[in-house]
Write an enzyme that holds these catalytic residues in place. Sequence first.
Site, PDB file in Angstrom:
ATOM      1  N   CYS A  41      -1.115  28.051  -3.403  1.00 38.53           N
ATOM      2  CA  CYS A  41      -1.426  26.626  -3.277  1.00 38.53           C
ATOM      3  C   CYS A  41      -0.586  26.027  -2.157  1.00 38.53           C
ATOM      4  O   CYS A  41       0.611  26.314  -2.064  1.00 38.53           O
ATOM      5  CB  CYS A  41      -1.124  25.930  -4.605  1.00 38.53           C
ATOM      6  N   LEU A  42      -1.219  25.208  -1.341  1.00 36.39           N
ATOM      7  CA  LEU A  42      -0.484  24.544  -0.264  1.00 36.39           C
ATOM      8  C   LEU A  42       0.618  23.638  -0.803  1.00 36.39           C
ATOM      9  O   LEU A  42       1.597  23.379  -0.106  1.00 36.39           O
ATOM     10  CB  LEU A  42      -1.450  23.745   0.612  1.00 36.39           C
ATOM     11  N   HIS A  87      -9.975  25.733  -8.591  1.00 37.23           N
ATOM     12  CA  HIS A  87      -8.600  25.400  -8.226  1.00 37.23           C
ATOM     13  C   HIS A  87      -8.522  23.964  -7.693  1.00 37.23           C
ATOM     14  O   HIS A  87      -7.670  23.178  -8.110  1.00 37.23           O
ATOM     15  CB  HIS A  87      -8.090  26.396  -7.182  1.00 37.23           C
ATOM     16  N   GLU A  88      -9.431  23.635  -6.774  1.00 36.41           N
ATOM     17  CA  GLU A  88      -9.417  22.295  -6.173  1.00 36.41           C
ATOM     18  C   GLU A  88      -9.801  21.226  -7.189  1.00 36.41           C
ATOM     19  O   GLU A  88      -9.231  20.134  -7.194  1.00 36.41           O
ATOM     20  CB  GLU A  88     -10.311  22.244  -4.939  1.00 36.41           C
ATOM     21  N   GLY A 109      -8.828  25.744   0.661  1.00 37.43           N
ATOM     22  CA  GLY A 109      -9.257  24.527  -0.007  1.00 37.43           C
ATOM     23  C   GLY A 109      -8.135  23.518   0.039  1.00 37.43           C
ATOM     24  O   GLY A 109      -6.964  23.873   0.225  1.00 37.43           O
ATOM     25  N   GLN A 122      -3.457  16.204  -2.830  1.00 37.22           N
ATOM     26  CA  GLN A 122      -2.454  17.018  -2.152  1.00 37.22           C
ATOM     27  C   GLN A 122      -1.936  16.350  -0.885  1.00 37.22           C
ATOM     28  O   GLN A 122      -0.877  16.720  -0.389  1.00 37.22           O
ATOM     29  CB  GLN A 122      -3.024  18.393  -1.799  1.00 37.22           C
ATOM     30  N   HIS A 151      -6.898  20.127  -9.174  1.00 38.44           N
ATOM     31  CA  HIS A 151      -6.042  19.143  -8.487  1.00 38.44           C
ATOM     32  C   HIS A 151      -6.505  17.714  -8.772  1.00 38.44           C
ATOM     33  O   HIS A 151      -5.679  16.806  -8.919  1.00 38.44           O
ATOM     34  CB  HIS A 151      -6.039  19.371  -6.980  1.00 38.44           C
TER      35      HIS A 151
END
Length: 176
Positions: free
Chosen positions: A102-103, A144-145, A49, A54, A148
């Site tokens: 997480c990225l 999670h997304e 995701g 991000q 963000h």
Amino acid sequence: MNTLEVLKMGNPDLRTVCEKVTETDFGSDEFQTFLKEMVNTMREKNGVGIAAPQVGVLKRVFAMEVANNPRYPGRDSFPLVIIINPEIRILSNDTLDCWEGCLSIPGIRGQLKRAEHIELSGLDSHGNLYREQLTGFPAIVAQHEMDHLNGILFIDRMTDLKTLTFEAEFDQFWNK
């Protein structure tokens, strides 16, 4: 296709509540190109995701996809979905213990709880209404997304930081 720079924890943009995508934004070629580049970045970084903040765009949009991902082996596949102006409705009080990465926090994993069953709704990349019930890993990814888009990182949701670990140690000690 270009990839975008992924912002890292500490960048204030990751702590910003994002604005809704407008019809003007949605209809532009620039925005459609951005969506493609965001998905390309997610895939290039082996993410399941990615949310617009991000990559430095403070708009309410994220993408998710699970397809033979080396960072999450053995997970059931989930087709690419791009959600614009998403909303999540919790459908059950049941929760899952999950390990997240997480990225924007590369090389780190942590354990937390997420709702097991949700309804995700919004617009898809073509402007059509999207509504789907998700359980398990896809529900975790969507939550999670969505976080963000509200300036929340997964570490903010952790109730016990004892499980905050580097990925190598996760693989060695926790990933069973």
